[in-house]
Scaffold this motif. Sequence first.
Motif, PDB file in Angstrom:
ATOM      1  N   UNK A   1       0.828  -1.217   0.000  1.00  0.00           N
ATOM      2  CA  UNK A   1       0.000   0.000   0.000  1.00  0.00           C
ATOM      3  C   UNK A   1       0.861   1.265   0.000  1.00  0.00           C
ATOM      4  N   UNK A   2       0.305   2.326  -0.524  1.00  0.00           N
ATOM      5  CA  UNK A   2       1.036   3.587  -0.620  1.00  0.00           C
ATOM      6  C   UNK A   2       1.527   4.121   0.708  1.00  0.00           C
ATOM      7  N   UNK A   3       0.763   3.895   1.784  1.00  0.00           N
ATOM      8  CA  UNK A   3       1.136   4.414   3.099  1.00  0.00           C
ATOM      9  C   UNK A   3       2.459   3.836   3.603  1.00  0.00           C
ATOM     10  N   UNK A   4       2.760   2.627   3.207  1.00  0.00           N
ATOM     11  CA  UNK A   4       3.987   2.001   3.704  1.00  0.00           C
ATOM     12  C   UNK A   4       5.223   2.728   3.180  1.00  0.00           C
ATOM     13  N   UNK A   5       5.092   3.365   2.025  1.00  0.00           N
ATOM     14  CA  UNK A   5       6.239   4.065   1.447  1.00  0.00           C
ATOM     15  C   UNK A   5       6.605   5.312   2.253  1.00  0.00           C
ATOM     16  N   UNK A   6       5.623   5.925   2.936  1.00  0.00           N
ATOM     17  CA  UNK A   6       5.946   7.029   3.854  1.00  0.00           C
ATOM     18  C   UNK A   6       6.814   6.520   4.989  1.00  0.00           C
ATOM     19  N   UNK A   7       6.489   5.340   5.503  1.00  0.00           N
ATOM     20  CA  UNK A   7       7.296   4.735   6.559  1.00  0.00           C
ATOM     21  C   UNK A   7       8.698   4.433   6.046  1.00  0.00           C
ATOM     22  N   UNK A   8       8.796   3.892   4.844  1.00  0.00           N
ATOM     23  CA  UNK A   8      10.100   3.561   4.266  1.00  0.00           C
ATOM     24  C   UNK A   8      10.951   4.821   4.116  1.00  0.00           C
ATOM     25  N   UNK A   9      10.364   5.911   3.620  1.00  0.00           N
ATOM     26  CA  UNK A   9      11.120   7.154   3.473  1.00  0.00           C
ATOM     27  C   UNK A   9      11.527   7.720   4.828  1.00  0.00           C
ATOM     28  N   UNK A  10      10.682   7.560   5.845  1.00  0.00           N
ATOM     29  CA  UNK A  10      11.048   7.974   7.200  1.00  0.00           C
ATOM     30  C   UNK A  10      12.231   7.183   7.725  1.00  0.00           C
ATOM     31  N   UNK A  11      12.217   5.896   7.490  1.00  0.00           N
ATOM     32  CA  UNK A  11      13.334   5.031   7.909  1.00  0.00           C
ATOM     33  C   UNK A  11      14.618   5.451   7.204  1.00  0.00           C
ATOM     34  N   UNK A  12      14.519   5.707   5.909  1.00  0.00           N
ATOM     35  CA  UNK A  12      15.687   6.137   5.141  1.00  0.00           C
ATOM     36  C   UNK A  12      16.222   7.462   5.672  1.00  0.00           C
ATOM     37  N   UNK A  13      15.341   8.384   6.032  1.00  0.00           N
ATOM     38  CA  UNK A  13      15.765   9.683   6.563  1.00  0.00           C
ATOM     39  C   UNK A  13      16.512   9.519   7.888  1.00  0.00           C
ATOM     40  N   UNK A  14      15.976   8.690   8.777  1.00  0.00           N
ATOM     41  CA  UNK A  14      16.643   8.468  10.068  1.00  0.00           C
ATOM     42  C   UNK A  14      17.984   7.775   9.851  1.00  0.00           C
ATOM     43  N   UNK A  15      18.013   6.792   8.964  1.00  0.00           N
ATOM     44  CA  UNK A  15      19.250   6.055   8.666  1.00  0.00           C
ATOM     45  C   UNK A  15      20.290   6.995   8.071  1.00  0.00           C
ATOM     46  N   UNK A  16      19.863   7.864   7.161  1.00  0.00           N
ATOM     47  CA  UNK A  16      20.775   8.823   6.546  1.00  0.00           C
ATOM     48  C   UNK A  16      21.347   9.775   7.602  1.00  0.00           C
ATOM     49  N   UNK A  17      20.505  10.240   8.520  1.00  0.00           N
ATOM     50  CA  UNK A  17      20.978  11.109   9.605  1.00  0.00           C
ATOM     51  C   UNK A  17      22.012  10.380  10.462  1.00  0.00           C
ATOM     52  N   UNK A  18      21.785   9.105  10.703  1.00  0.00           N
ATOM     53  CA  UNK A  18      22.740   8.313  11.472  1.00  0.00           C
ATOM     54  C   UNK A  18      24.076   8.207  10.741  1.00  0.00           C
ATOM     55  N   UNK A  19      24.028   7.981   9.437  1.00  0.00           N
ATOM     56  CA  UNK A  19      25.263   7.880   8.658  1.00  0.00           C
ATOM     57  C   UNK A  19      26.027   9.206   8.662  1.00  0.00           C
ATOM     58  N   UNK A  20      25.303  10.311   8.591  1.00  0.00           N
ATOM     59  CA  UNK A  20      25.961  11.621   8.643  1.00  0.00           C
ATOM     60  C   UNK A  20      26.630  11.820  10.003  1.00  0.00           C
ATOM     61  N   UNK A  21      25.916  11.486  11.077  1.00  0.00           N
ATOM     62  CA  UNK A  21      26.497  11.614  12.421  1.00  0.00           C
ATOM     63  C   UNK A  21      27.743  10.750  12.557  1.00  0.00           C
ATOM     64  N   UNK A  22      27.696   9.534  12.031  1.00  0.00           N
ATOM     65  CA  UNK A  22      28.857   8.648  12.091  1.00  0.00           C
ATOM     66  C   UNK A  22      30.008   9.198  11.254  1.00  0.00           C
TER      67      UNK A  22
END
Length: 179
Positions: A94-115
């Motif tokens: 469903x389309x709603x799951x892709x919002x969750x996926x993009x949220x996960x990617x955003x948090x993961x990307x922030x973690x990679x930047x911090x690292x």
Amino acid sequence: MFQKLKNAHKWNMADTVTTMRMGVSVFLFFLSLETIWFLVIYTFAGLTDVLDGWLARRTGRASEFGARLDSIADLLFYGVLLVRLFPLLYQILPGEIWYAVFGIIAVRFASYIAAAVKYHRFASLHTWLNKLTGAAVFLLPYVLFSPFGVVYSWAVCILAFAASVEELDYNVGRLYFSI
């Protein structure tokens, strides 16, 4: 010069297993997703991902070269899966799951930047939640076509979000205390 040659990497069984994953990853690109052969080769690739690291540690052959080769093999494997599975996932989930996926990617990307700020290089932590997330994502093709494929996908998103937040918390916490 002699010291450099003496410390040069020697090809080993773990490197061979990693290279096998690279080969079967390319082979996956040409297999139909709906066949048993795709799942057989996919499973083999997943097993080689676990086996190469275990072999390297068990035989005392873990090396920077092996770690880089493993990362290249992982990128190739996940790249093929992204190209092959993403269109199918986009149709099924469903389309709603892709919002969750993009949220996960955003948090993961922030973690990679911090690292990257902390360690001055790319770093990803091998926490238990990250390992569990990797296993859950790996199982996705097996359950995607089942009656609970969408529910399972949501569970994977929740787990991946928790793992991403954990890693961000660790990296930001370490970053904060090191300043």
